[in-house]
Write a protein that holds these residues in place. Structure first.
Motif, short mmCIF file in Angstrom:
data_model
loop_
_atom_site.label_atom_id
_atom_site.label_comp_id
_atom_site.label_asym_id
_atom_site.label_seq_id
_atom_site.Cartn_x
_atom_site.Cartn_y
_atom_site.Cartn_z
N THR A 47 0.83 -1.20 0.00
CA THR A 47 0.00 0.00 0.00
C THR A 47 0.87 1.25 0.00
OG1 THR A 47 -0.12 0.18 2.41
CG2 THR A 47 -1.80 -1.19 1.34
N ALA A 48 0.29 2.33 -0.49
CA ALA A 48 1.00 3.61 -0.50
C ALA A 48 1.22 4.11 0.93
CB ALA A 48 0.19 4.64 -1.30
N GLU A 49 0.30 3.80 1.81
CA GLU A 49 0.42 4.25 3.21
C GLU A 49 1.62 3.61 3.90
OE1 GLU A 49 -2.46 3.18 1.80
OE2 GLU A 49 -3.46 5.14 1.68
N GLU A 50 1.85 2.30 3.65
CA GLU A 50 3.01 1.62 4.23
C GLU A 50 4.30 2.26 3.70
OE1 GLU A 50 2.19 -3.05 4.78
OE2 GLU A 50 1.86 -2.32 2.74
N ALA A 51 4.36 2.49 2.41
CA ALA A 51 5.55 3.09 1.80
C ALA A 51 5.78 4.50 2.34
CB ALA A 51 5.40 3.11 0.28
N ALA A 52 4.71 5.26 2.51
CA ALA A 52 4.83 6.62 3.02
C ALA A 52 5.36 6.64 4.45
CB ALA A 52 3.47 7.32 2.96
N LEU A 53 4.92 5.69 5.27
CA LEU A 53 5.39 5.64 6.64
C LEU A 53 6.88 5.29 6.70
CD1 LEU A 53 4.72 5.96 9.60
CD2 LEU A 53 4.04 3.55 9.64
N VAL A 54 7.33 4.39 5.86
CA VAL A 54 8.76 4.04 5.82
C VAL A 54 9.58 5.24 5.35
CG1 VAL A 54 10.48 2.56 4.74
CG2 VAL A 54 8.33 1.59 5.54
N TYR A 55 9.09 5.96 4.35
CA TYR A 55 9.77 7.18 3.90
C TYR A 55 9.86 8.16 5.07
CZ TYR A 55 10.65 11.72 1.90
OH TYR A 55 11.19 12.96 1.66
N GLN A 57 9.85 7.56 8.26
CA GLN A 57 10.80 7.09 9.26
C GLN A 57 12.23 7.44 8.84
OE1 GLN A 57 9.76 2.97 9.22
NE2 GLN A 57 8.17 3.20 10.78
N ALA A 58 12.55 7.22 7.58
CA ALA A 58 13.90 7.53 7.10
C ALA A 58 14.14 9.04 7.12
CB ALA A 58 14.09 6.98 5.68
N SER A 59 13.16 9.81 6.67
CA SER A 59 13.30 11.26 6.64
C SER A 59 13.48 11.83 8.04
CB SER A 59 12.07 11.88 5.96
OG SER A 59 12.18 13.27 5.92
N TYR A 60 12.66 11.37 8.97
CA TYR A 60 12.74 11.86 10.34
C TYR A 60 14.07 11.44 10.99
CZ TYR A 60 11.59 12.95 15.15
OH TYR A 60 11.61 13.47 16.42
N SER A 61 14.53 10.23 10.69
CA SER A 61 15.79 9.76 11.26
C SER A 61 16.97 10.57 10.75
CB SER A 61 16.01 8.29 10.91
OG SER A 61 15.03 7.49 11.50
N MET A 62 16.88 11.06 9.50
CA MET A 62 17.98 11.84 8.93
C MET A 62 17.91 13.32 9.31
SD MET A 62 18.78 10.40 5.12
CE MET A 62 17.20 10.78 4.46
N ARG A 63 16.71 13.88 9.27
CA ARG A 63 16.58 15.33 9.36
C ARG A 63 15.89 15.82 10.63
NH1 ARG A 63 14.66 13.95 3.97
NH2 ARG A 63 16.47 14.02 2.61
N GLY A 64 15.37 14.92 11.44
CA GLY A 64 14.71 15.31 12.68
C GLY A 64 13.39 16.00 12.42
N VAL A 73 4.45 13.97 13.16
CA VAL A 73 5.74 13.61 13.75
C VAL A 73 5.54 12.58 14.87
CG1 VAL A 73 7.73 14.50 15.02
CG2 VAL A 73 6.82 15.79 13.10
N GLU A 74 4.46 12.70 15.63
CA GLU A 74 4.19 11.75 16.71
C GLU A 74 3.96 10.35 16.16
OE1 GLU A 74 3.17 14.98 17.02
OE2 GLU A 74 4.62 15.18 18.64
N THR A 75 3.23 10.26 15.06
CA THR A 75 2.98 8.96 14.43
C THR A 75 4.29 8.33 13.97
OG1 THR A 75 0.81 9.70 13.66
CG2 THR A 75 1.75 7.80 12.55
N VAL A 76 5.16 9.14 13.40
CA VAL A 76 6.45 8.65 12.92
C VAL A 76 7.31 8.20 14.09
CG1 VAL A 76 8.55 9.24 11.65
CG2 VAL A 76 6.33 10.07 10.85
N LYS A 77 7.36 8.98 15.16
CA LYS A 77 8.13 8.61 16.35
C LYS A 77 7.64 7.29 16.93
CE LYS A 77 9.50 13.14 18.13
NZ LYS A 77 9.30 14.08 19.26
N ASN A 81 9.70 3.68 17.33
CA ASN A 81 9.86 2.94 18.58
C ASN A 81 9.47 1.49 18.39
OD1 ASN A 81 10.79 5.13 20.04
ND2 ASN A 81 8.75 5.75 20.68
N GLY A 82 8.48 1.23 17.55
CA GLY A 82 8.02 -0.14 17.33
C GLY A 82 8.99 -0.99 16.54
#
Length: 141
Positions: A47-55, A57-64, A73-77, A81-82
């Motif tokens: 699904t596009a939603e799964e792919a968007a969440l992984v993107y 996660q990577a974006s937040y991990s790199m750029r905060g 941001v809370e959803t991504v954090k 954690n999961g």
């Protein structure tokens, strides 16, 4: 196809970092600033939603918190954690770490389902016939 949908009034959801493959799956990619802007393929998802969440996660991990994300941001954090149980992000590119974690997660899920199928296929039921029979069998050796 997109123009046909727009004419009919259907909205097509677009996510940052997500492309639809011709066969219907969704790919997530991101530019990794720690690797001189190289594009990192994060995976292919149903699904596009799964792919968007992984993107995200990577974006937040790199750029905060300054990263552009599809979800809050809370959803991504919470999602990060999961999945931290699958790997360690220290000392490598955050995008590559996210990719590796999702690969491990997919592998563990697929191995669990194949293990369950194999266990059911090769199921052998043993009946306890008592210790007397066991002693008799062992003494005959």
């Amino acid at each position: 196809m997109n123009s046909e949908r727009r004419e009919k009034g259907d909205k097509v959801q677009q996510y940052v970092g997500v492309r639809k493959r011709p066969w219907g799956k969704f790919a997530a990619e991101i530019r990794d600033s720690t690797r001189k802007g190289k594009r990192v393929w994060l995976g292919t998802f149903n699904t596009a939603e799964e792919a968007a969440l992984v993107y995200d996660q990577a974006s937040y991990s790199m750029r905060g918190s300054s990263s552009v994300v599809n979800y809050s941001v809370e959803t991504v954090k919470d999602s990060l954690n999961g999945i931290r149980q699958f790997g360690n992000m220290d000392g490598e590119s955050p995008a590559l770490a996210i990719k590796a974690m999702h690969k491990l997660q997919r592998m563990s899920l697929s191995s669990n389902s194949s293990e369950e199928n194999k266990q059911q296929k090769d199921l052998l039921i043993l009946e306890d016939l008592g210790s007397d029979l066991l002693e008799e069998l062992l003494s005959s050796w």
